[in-house]
Design an enzyme around this catalytic site. Sequence first.
Site, short mmCIF file in Angstrom:
data_model
loop_
_atom_site.label_atom_id
_atom_site.label_comp_id
_atom_site.label_asym_id
_atom_site.label_seq_id
_atom_site.Cartn_x
_atom_site.Cartn_y
_atom_site.Cartn_z
N GLY A 103 5.37 -1.87 -4.14
CA GLY A 103 6.69 -1.71 -4.75
C GLY A 103 6.59 -1.09 -6.13
N GLU A 150 7.50 8.40 -8.37
CA GLU A 150 7.38 9.66 -7.66
C GLU A 150 6.04 9.79 -6.92
OE1 GLU A 150 9.98 11.50 -7.16
OE2 GLU A 150 8.77 12.96 -6.02
N GLY A 151 5.00 9.15 -7.45
CA GLY A 151 3.70 9.17 -6.76
C GLY A 151 3.82 8.57 -5.37
N HIS A 152 4.45 7.38 -5.29
CA HIS A 152 4.63 6.74 -3.97
C HIS A 152 5.53 7.61 -3.08
CE1 HIS A 152 4.15 3.03 -6.59
NE2 HIS A 152 3.22 2.82 -5.68
N GLN A 199 -5.51 -9.53 -4.08
CA GLN A 199 -6.24 -8.45 -4.77
C GLN A 199 -6.15 -8.56 -6.29
OE1 GLN A 199 -3.65 -5.35 -2.82
NE2 GLN A 199 -3.92 -4.27 -4.76
N VAL A 235 0.16 12.36 -8.69
CA VAL A 235 1.38 12.94 -9.26
C VAL A 235 1.41 12.55 -10.74
CG1 VAL A 235 3.90 12.99 -9.18
CG2 VAL A 235 2.58 12.81 -7.06
N SER A 253 1.91 5.62 -12.45
CA SER A 253 1.40 4.31 -12.05
C SER A 253 2.48 3.29 -12.32
CB SER A 253 0.16 3.98 -12.88
OG SER A 253 -0.10 2.59 -12.83
N SER A 254 2.57 2.29 -11.44
CA SER A 254 3.56 1.23 -11.68
C SER A 254 3.26 0.53 -12.99
CB SER A 254 3.54 0.22 -10.54
OG SER A 254 3.75 0.90 -9.32
O1 PAF Z 1 -2.44 0.72 -3.77
C1 PAF Z 1 -1.72 -0.29 -3.65
O2 PAF Z 1 -0.55 -0.32 -4.05
C2 PAF Z 1 -2.30 -1.53 -3.01
O3 PAF Z 1 -3.63 -1.71 -3.38
C3 PAF Z 1 -2.13 -1.57 -1.48
C4 PAF Z 1 -2.91 -0.45 -0.81
C5 PAF Z 1 -0.67 -1.44 -1.13
C6 PAF Z 1 -2.64 -2.89 -0.93
O4 PAF Z 1 -1.97 -3.98 -1.46
#
Ligand code: PAF
Length: 280
Positions: free
Chosen positions: A31, A35-37, A61, A176, A185-186
Amino acid sequence: MQIIRTVAQMQQVAQRLRAEGKRVALVPTMGALHEGHLSLVDLAKAKADAVVVSIFVNPTQFGPSEDFESYPRDLDADAEKLRARGADIVFAPERDEIYPKDFSTYISEEALSKGLCGATRSGHFRGVCTVVGILFNIVAPQLAVFGQKDAQQAAVIRRMVRDLRMGVEILCGPIVREENGLAMSSRNAYMVPEQRQDALKISEALKIARRLIDNGVRSADRVIAEITNHLYTSRRIRVIYAHVVDRETLAPLREIVPGRSMVVLAVWVGEVRLIDNMEI
Ligand code: PAF
């Protein structure tokens, strides 16, 4: 666009898409979309009949002192962006849907995960591999799209998919950047204006590397020395690592090999951890 909150419903829809012969692409995200996503969604749409975007801030993670609690979350805003971009399905499960209380099975890639970010973020890639493996099992995509900004993550996932014969094609979308060069980056949202200014040193450092390499420099030590000198012109930057590595094995290189090498950087800008890279 459909928003799905449960694993059972996502599995049902995935099964239907497969039965209809649709090629399904998954774009896994946490989430806080930028723009990168969204460029990864574009790539997925170009390659598949149906695009599923997962939004899940994956607790496994994050290290104990990392930003899991404060990680930006705004499902409504993310869904709006995805609808405008033409995603078909948003899969946004709650934590217990992915990790039931007695969850005890993890996927651990044991080579590429060890260095670079893995050296200072213990367990990070184990968490990434585990959640990506779970998402692949739920969504059963033919194709999954990740961002090149997380180059180590992409390499680790490719290795996991290869080793465990997951049968999912992995695509990587290019980094991007904002107009000023900062990689999107978020976590950029954490920075105050002064830190954003400092963060520009990162893409500037990569440009310096590019110039040296274009001028024929092949010594990784020389390139890294110039990069770190530039980064340290800001007092608020601390370099976590700066290396030239092999793109596939991520092994540090002494000699730059165009076509096979990549400059990778991780720095603290104040309390904000940023990464960036450049393929050579
Ligand atoms: O790149 C990310 O946003 C995260 O590491 C991912 C791949 C969604 C896994 O939680």
